[in-house]
Design an enzyme around this catalytic site. Structure first.
Site, short mmCIF file in Angstrom:
data_model
loop_
_atom_site.label_atom_id
_atom_site.label_comp_id
_atom_site.label_asym_id
_atom_site.label_seq_id
_atom_site.Cartn_x
_atom_site.Cartn_y
_atom_site.Cartn_z
N SER A 1 -3.54 -8.94 9.44
CA SER A 1 -3.04 -7.59 9.55
C SER A 1 -2.42 -7.47 10.94
O SER A 1 -3.11 -7.65 11.95
CB SER A 1 -4.19 -6.59 9.37
OG SER A 1 -3.75 -5.31 9.76
N ASP B 1 -7.03 3.46 13.03
CA ASP B 1 -5.75 4.14 12.88
C ASP B 1 -5.85 5.39 12.00
O ASP B 1 -5.20 6.39 12.28
CB ASP B 1 -4.70 3.16 12.35
CG ASP B 1 -4.32 2.11 13.39
OD1 ASP B 1 -4.43 2.43 14.60
OD2 ASP B 1 -3.93 1.00 13.02
N ASP C 1 0.81 -1.22 0.00
CA ASP C 1 0.00 0.00 0.00
C ASP C 1 0.84 1.27 0.00
O ASP C 1 0.65 2.16 -0.84
CB ASP C 1 -0.93 0.04 1.22
CG ASP C 1 -2.09 -0.95 1.10
OD1 ASP C 1 -2.37 -1.40 -0.03
OD2 ASP C 1 -2.70 -1.27 2.14
N1 ARG Z 1 -7.89 -2.80 16.90
C1 ARG Z 1 -6.67 -2.28 17.39
C2 ARG Z 1 -6.75 -0.79 17.49
O1 ARG Z 1 -7.55 -0.19 16.85
C3 ARG Z 1 -5.48 -2.76 16.62
C4 ARG Z 1 -5.26 -2.15 15.28
C5 ARG Z 1 -4.12 -2.82 14.61
N2 ARG Z 1 -3.71 -2.18 13.43
C6 ARG Z 1 -3.29 -2.84 12.35
N3 ARG Z 1 -2.94 -2.14 11.32
N4 ARG Z 1 -3.25 -4.14 12.32
O2 ARG Z 1 -6.01 -0.20 18.22
#
Ligand code: ARG
Length: 339
Positions: A173, A121, A13
């Protein structure tokens, strides 16, 4: 030429994002954060330059991450929905802060990230950037570009000769840093599916852990862990040591259904050996040294603190006000807990 600072990971990405942003007329500066994920930054840096970034920054944020993000969360006893110690959530405002700093340094007018439109995120990066400098343009290529599938993106990478990592892509992920590891997607999306052993990296299966207890004495000063079994450790070394001890004993595996900020429920798995040990010991110590009313009031504050962290509101006035409250409660949280 307009400049953009892209939070770059070296994956498909963000590699495509470099080329895509260049095609849109931007000079792309790639930026990588070292928050203890243990990656080969030199190799990733080379790839970014080869893909067309005009400059690459790798910023070691490990110490700042522990002292200014993880430790305040430890003092607060922050845990989201009773299970998630917020490892990923805590790293985002720190990364965004440095991204904004570099944008200023480079006189860039925009920042970019590789998050999708489904997760938390994207919000954490954007809200932090906006709180720190509302004039910066925010670009989320993955959310707006024309590729409808991973295959289309791969075709684009091939056509544009974008060097991508040839190692097989994990079906999960994963986000990892000094404070823990987050695993999602793939077969885990079905809550009936027991997490396959292959998703774990920091923790042993409890069935393979020793059959006799491992004891540790964890010493705190004003709410922060400083010694293990009487021996002092630097903040980073202490987390690493507790990750090893906890990991060997199968401590810190979490499997939950989480309510995301964007309104989606999602199955999440976490590994957080050090954080779990510290969280439990800290709570036990507080139960010994704090008075009833403080303990009850602090429960409400912890809850709010976790929510604000999860929502990416780390840089808000209210979060700073809560820090002041929490620091006051920690004045007497000194002592040793045996686990
Ligand atoms: N669900 C968790 C959070 O929002 C973990 C996110 C993990 N991010 C990832 N790109 N795998 O904090």
């Amino acid at each position: 030429m307009k400049k953009v600072v892209l939070a770059y990971s070296g994956g498909l990405d963000t590699s495509c994002a470099i080329t895509w942003l260049k095609d849109k007329g931007y000079d792309v500066i790639a930026f990588m954060a070292d928050v203890g994920q243990g990656e080969d930054f030199d190799a990733i840096k080379k790839r970014a330059l080869k893909t067309g970034a005009s400059k690459v920054y790798v910023v070691d944020m490990k110490k700042e991450f522990v002292l200014d993000y993880i430790f305040p969360a430890v003092k607060a006893g922050a845990i989201y929905e009773g299970k998630y110690l917020l490892a990923t959530a805590l790293s985002r405002p720190l990364i965004a802060k440095h991204q904004v700093r570099i944008a200023h340094q480079e006189k860039a007018t925009a920042i970019a990230h590789g998050c999708t439109g489904k997760g938390n995120d994207q919000v954490r990066f954007e809200v932090t950037s906006y709180l720190l400098d509302p004039t910066l343009e925010i670009i989320a290529p993955v959310r707006i570009w024309e590729f409808k599938s991973r295959e289309e993106e791969m075709d684009y990478a091939k056509e544009k000769k974008i060097p991508i990592n040839v190692t097989k892509k994990s079906p999960y992920s994963i986000d990892i840093n000094l404070y823990g590891r987050s695993i999602e997607c793939g077969v885990l999306e079905d809550p009936w599916v027991e997490p396959p052993e292959e998703i774990y990296y920091l923790t042993k299966n409890p069935l393979k852990a020793p059959n006799k207890p491992t004891y540790i004495d964890l010493e705190f000063v004003k709410g922060l862990p400083v010694k293990i079994n009487g021996k002092s450790y630097s903040p980073i070394a202490l987390l690493e040591k507790l990750n090893t001890i906890g990991g060997n004993n199968g401590v810190g595996r979490v499997d939950m259904i989480e309510n995301r900020l964007v309104g989606i429920k999602s199955r999440e798995n976490y590994e957080n050996p050090a954080g779990t040990i510290i969280y439990i010991a800290h709570k036990e110590l507080e139960s010994l040294v704090l008075d009833r009313e403080t303990i009850h009031q602090k429960e409400a504050v912890s809850h709010k603190y976790a929510e604000l962290t999860y929502y990416g509101l780390w840089e808000t006035p209210v979060k700073k006000q809560l820090d002041a409250y929490i620091n006051k409660t920690q004045e007497t949280v000194t002592g040793t807990i045996r686990l």
